[in-house]
Design an enzyme around this catalytic site. Sequence first.
Site, mmCIF file in Angstrom:
data_model
loop_
_atom_site.group_PDB
_atom_site.id
_atom_site.type_symbol
_atom_site.label_atom_id
_atom_site.label_comp_id
_atom_site.label_asym_id
_atom_site.label_seq_id
_atom_site.Cartn_x
_atom_site.Cartn_y
_atom_site.Cartn_z
ATOM 1 N N SER A 199 0.841 -1.190 0.000
ATOM 2 C CA SER A 199 0.000 0.000 0.000
ATOM 3 C C SER A 199 0.877 1.240 0.000
ATOM 4 O O SER A 199 2.095 1.156 0.105
ATOM 5 C CB SER A 199 -0.879 0.006 1.246
ATOM 6 N N LYS A 200 0.240 2.361 -0.102
ATOM 7 C CA LYS A 200 0.941 3.645 -0.127
ATOM 8 C C LYS A 200 1.874 3.808 1.075
ATOM 9 O O LYS A 200 2.909 4.446 0.980
ATOM 10 C CB LYS A 200 -0.070 4.797 -0.122
ATOM 11 N N ARG A 201 1.462 3.219 2.189
ATOM 12 C CA ARG A 201 2.270 3.348 3.399
ATOM 13 C C ARG A 201 3.679 2.791 3.213
ATOM 14 O O ARG A 201 4.635 3.214 3.829
ATOM 15 C CB ARG A 201 1.587 2.622 4.570
#
Length: 430
Positions: A199-201
């Site tokens: 994910s973006k994280r």
Amino acid sequence: MKVRTRFAPSPTGFLHIGGARTCLFSWLYARKNQGEFILRIEDTDRERSQKEYLEEILESLAWLGLDWDEIYYQSERFPIYLEQAEKLIKEGKAYSKNSAIFFKYQFEKIEVDDLIRGKIEFKELPKEEEVIIKSDKTPTYNFACVIDDALMGITHVIRGEDHISNTPKQILLYRALGFDIPQFAHLPLILSPQGGRLSKRFGATSLREYRKKGYLKEALVNYLLLLGWSPKDNREIISLKETKEIFDIKDVGKTGAVFSLDKLNWLNSQYIKEKPLEELTLLVEKYLKEEGFLESIDRTYLKKVVSLFKDRIAKLEDLKDWAKFCFYDNFEYQEETKEILKKNLSKEVRVLIEDLKNIGNFNKEEVERIFRATAENLGLKNRDLVHPARVALTGRRVGPGLFETMEVLGKEEVLKRLGWLVKYWEEENA
Ligand code: GLU
């Protein structure tokens, strides 16, 4: 029957690493089997679909070398979906309510022989009814997807595991519409090193971000390949061309593939190292210009800079930092160099400047010879002069070999920067 596969991105965001991998595997399956590869843009969501995303997706796929034989846009096919929905209404398999159209699911056992996962039995059947045409007359994903896969003659639906839950619904639609059911292959998820979906994280997830960091397309393709698949001999470095000959979807693993930036960096550094210097120089020039780092540059000079760094960088972006001193002289001495500059060697460096001035052919061998002789005459160890000289030329404590660096920068620049160091010491010690 001719193999036909497809990649069906929604242009509601930039091309994701996972999407690129799906596309790659789908493309490979078609190419390996002398089939056709179709690109289908799933742009039914008029609000979220954007031209900017579409353009980037097309550009990224072309950049990776994934060519398509046909391209379709779902937004141009609304009448087709409506017509099929009306057919279902006539047959009593769907009904309209408040201007939307609903499909009536029939209770049926569903079993899929997935090419990667083997038999999947769906025991939980979908809810009783499902919208197939929304009140604004646009189709929902499952409906449009089934109609298109059928009408476009897709023989193998290769997509991410996150779509498994859609598969039983789609199969019921195939049956209701009287279409042949294609083969399915659901690719394992790409996981972040901490577990869970990428994910973006985690950091960069779009292909575009990797492009911007200066990853080479060959390295990215190679890396994407290894996310779920590997050649039987366990080689890590393999080209798209070779893979096209040996790829088999059955060899794709079932378990999630963990994304490792270290491995991508390693692969990229290998591809950078192996790239012919001329070719790499052109890539670097294009990259640094696109990044707004350079406006124009002498190509012969750039080639020397590239050869100085090609074995040391993981990605082209690293040049912006590590090779900055080759293009700009307005750098500061980094904090970490202060220890080296503590000892005032201004007199000695003055002598060095005079000695270097006399060199006719300013190549690394000649520079090294004179440099060593000067150090010896001054009663210094070579490294006593090497360290401050590197700081003078690059602003840093570490970097490529000093004599190679001097040759690349050229005599005039070297003398100028050494002179600045003398001045620095004089000011510090005034
Ligand atoms: N537009 C869908 C997506 O981007 C396609 C899914 C499929 O391949 O069926 O996830």
